[in-house]
Scaffold this active site. Structure first.
Site, mmCIF file in Angstrom:
data_model
loop_
_atom_site.group_PDB
_atom_site.id
_atom_site.type_symbol
_atom_site.label_atom_id
_atom_site.label_comp_id
_atom_site.label_asym_id
_atom_site.label_seq_id
_atom_site.Cartn_x
_atom_site.Cartn_y
_atom_site.Cartn_z
ATOM 1 N N ARG A 53 0.496 -0.134 4.563
ATOM 2 C CA ARG A 53 -0.090 -1.437 4.897
ATOM 3 C C ARG A 53 0.560 -2.552 4.108
ATOM 4 O O ARG A 53 1.183 -2.328 3.077
ATOM 5 C CB ARG A 53 -1.594 -1.464 4.604
ATOM 6 N N GLU A 59 -6.189 -10.322 -2.818
ATOM 7 C CA GLU A 59 -5.634 -9.316 -3.739
ATOM 8 C C GLU A 59 -6.549 -9.123 -4.939
ATOM 9 O O GLU A 59 -7.029 -10.104 -5.529
ATOM 10 C CB GLU A 59 -4.244 -9.797 -4.188
ATOM 11 N N HIS A 60 -6.778 -7.862 -5.260
ATOM 12 C CA HIS A 60 -7.667 -7.471 -6.367
ATOM 13 C C HIS A 60 -9.095 -7.970 -6.123
ATOM 14 O O HIS A 60 -9.818 -8.296 -7.057
ATOM 15 C CB HIS A 60 -7.125 -7.967 -7.719
ATOM 16 N N ASP A 62 -10.946 -6.175 -3.580
ATOM 17 C CA ASP A 62 -11.688 -5.076 -2.928
ATOM 18 C C ASP A 62 -12.653 -4.378 -3.878
ATOM 19 O O ASP A 62 -13.799 -4.111 -3.514
ATOM 20 C CB ASP A 62 -10.746 -4.069 -2.215
ATOM 21 N N SER A 156 1.392 0.982 -0.061
ATOM 22 C CA SER A 156 0.335 1.959 0.107
ATOM 23 C C SER A 156 0.813 3.334 0.591
ATOM 24 O O SER A 156 0.212 3.941 1.474
ATOM 25 C CB SER A 156 -0.698 1.368 1.074
ATOM 26 N N ASP A 202 -6.779 0.111 0.944
ATOM 27 C CA ASP A 202 -5.614 0.837 1.456
ATOM 28 C C ASP A 202 -6.023 1.971 2.394
ATOM 29 O O ASP A 202 -5.442 2.159 3.468
ATOM 30 C CB ASP A 202 -4.779 1.389 0.294
HETATM 31 C C1 GLA Z 1 -3.865 -1.416 -4.959
HETATM 32 C C2 GLA Z 1 -5.208 -0.718 -4.741
HETATM 33 C C3 GLA Z 1 -6.097 -1.512 -3.798
HETATM 34 C C4 GLA Z 1 -6.204 -2.977 -4.215
HETATM 35 C C5 GLA Z 1 -4.823 -3.555 -4.490
HETATM 36 C C6 GLA Z 1 -4.890 -4.963 -5.051
HETATM 37 O O1 GLA Z 1 -3.132 -1.411 -3.774
HETATM 38 O O2 GLA Z 1 -5.014 0.573 -4.238
HETATM 39 O O3 GLA Z 1 -7.367 -0.920 -3.709
HETATM 40 O O4 GLA Z 1 -7.052 -3.118 -5.314
HETATM 41 O O5 GLA Z 1 -4.082 -2.757 -5.396
HETATM 42 O O6 GLA Z 1 -5.423 -5.825 -4.116
#
Ligand code: GLA
Length: 406
Positions: A53, A59-60, A62, A156, A202
């Site tokens: 993905r 970002e950061h 979730d 991911s 992800d």
């Molecule tokens: C990684 C984590 C996600 C998310 C991102 C930042 O990809 O696996 O869960 O926290 O960092 O957005």
């Protein structure tokens, strides 16, 4: 503060315009089938895939119960395999960059002898999913893994391997088909086997991705709203810096703890529940670091909701502006960017027809995502090639489908 840097040797410049056509097999599928017949003989009975993905914004957020806006990619992890007559599981990976050995063999887990994490590291992802699979006991099987998702590139690769494993197990011994539980189980596998306290983004997008759409995911309710991304004049350019800083592993759990600590100090269940006014009111009681982390999260959740609506209205300029604000906040307040990602964003923003650009994923290396006019993609790639100090890899992508059977 950045630790030592690993520059991967790759100097490729690859472009994926979309998933393989109906008639041709994707490269990872072809490779997985070929290696299966070499190692185990014959054709595999099962073939599944799950995508990587890119996160457009959010970002950061979730693991703070906020919003994210990712889309599934045409870069995929494929697993092919067949059931065995005994209880052994034999896994072979063909993934570039996976640690040795590339073949592991173990007995399918039972109540008395569960699987435990170990080495090689790559096997912890499938093992975690096999251990936590919701409709066990899992029978013995042989399987081969192949992927076009670059390992550790922030697109991911981990979640795509977990979700592909789960999808494979569903073909061997079907579960109830609950897609949210599927994503949550894969997240649990990542927490307990590789030991990364990731959020749900992800795994969720790898399961639920939809062709032509980015998904606005509410990481508290786990509801997803599709936002179309089908305008032929709009493109998403991913640039892989091919750089990975060593601190990634330790910094992620630290950020998560800082957020949880700040939410507690604000008397909130999660930072999603806090407003900037509430944060300002408690500023004196917080460390400067925690204040900055929370400011990123609170403003990023708001930016993500706004960006989704801008996309719906076709207001790409506003979307791009929010992307740049997101990058600056990740760089200055959350401190997860690095000089290479900052450089890539700066260069992209110089190109006419670029709406916005930002780092994407966990940070400390990996990729940037750039939203731009389709007619500007060639120029953007060229400018980055010329000016970027490192060796970039490009992916021009379209939102693709979530996991499935091949
Ligand atoms: C990684 C984590 C996600 C998310 C991102 C930042 O990809 O696996 O869960 O926290 O960092 O957005």
């Amino acid at each position: 503060m950045i630790g030592s840097t690993t520059r991967k040797s790759s100097s490729r410049s690859e472009v994926w315009a979309g998933r393989h056509s109906v008639h041709s097999m994707s490269a990872p599928e072809e490779k997985a089938r070929r290696v299966f017949s070499e190692k185990f003989g014959g054709d595999p009975e099962i073939a599944v895939f799950s995508p990587g993905r890119v996160n457009l914004i959010g970002e950061h957020t979730d693991y703070n119960a906020g919003y994210v806006l990712p889309m599934a990619l045409p870069l995929i992890t494929v697993i092919v395999g067949s059931r065995r007559d005994d209880e052994k599981i034999c896994l072979v990976t063909t993934a570039e960059g996976a640690d040795e050995p590339h073949k592991v063999e173990f007995v399918a887990p039972s109540r008395d002898s569960p699987l435990v994490p170990g080495t090689p590291k790559w096997a912890n992802y499938p093992k975690g999913v096999i251990q936590h699979y919701r409709a066990g006991p899992v029978p013995g099987f042989n399987a081969v893994i192949a992927t076009s998702v670059p390992l550790g590139g922030g697109l991911s690769s981990s979640a795509s391997l977990e979700v592909a494993t789960y999808t494979f197990l569903q073909q061997l011994c079907p579960d109830d088909g609950d897609v949210v539980q599927k994503a949550l189980t894969c997240q649990k596998a990542e927490h307990t086997f590789p030991g990364v306290p990731c959020g749900i983004m992800d795994q969720f997008i790898s399961v639920m991705g939809r062709e032509g759409y980015a998904l606005l995911i509410d990481c508290r309710s786990l509801e997803a709203t599709p936002f179309p991304l089908t305008d032929p004049e709009l493109s998403v350019l991913i640039t892989n810096s091919n750089v990975r800083h060593e601190l990634t592993g330790s910094e992620y759990p630290t950020r998560r703890k800082q957020c949880e600590e700040t939410a507690r100090a604000l008397n909130k269940e999660a930072l999603r529940d806090a407003s900037m006014e509430e944060l300002e009111a408690k500023k004196e009681n917080l460390s400067e670091v925690c204040y900055k982390r929370a400011r990123h999260v609170i403003t990023e959740i708001e930016r993500t909701a706004k960006a989704a609506h801008a996309l719906k209205k076709g207001d790409y300029k506003l979307f791009g502006k929010l992307m740049v604000e997101s990058h600056n906040s990740l760089r200055d307040d959350y401190e997860v960017s690095c000089p290479e990602l900052d450089e890539l964003v700066t260069i992209a923003l110089e190109v006419p027809g670029v709406y916005g650009s930002r780092m994407t994923g966990g940070g400390f290396g990996g990729c940037t995502v750039t939203l731009l006019e389709t007619s500007a993609s060639e120029q953007a790639k060229q400018r980055i090639q010329e000016k970027f100090q490192g060796t970039p890899t490009f992916y021009v992508t379209k939102p693709s489908a979530g996991c499935g059977v091949l």
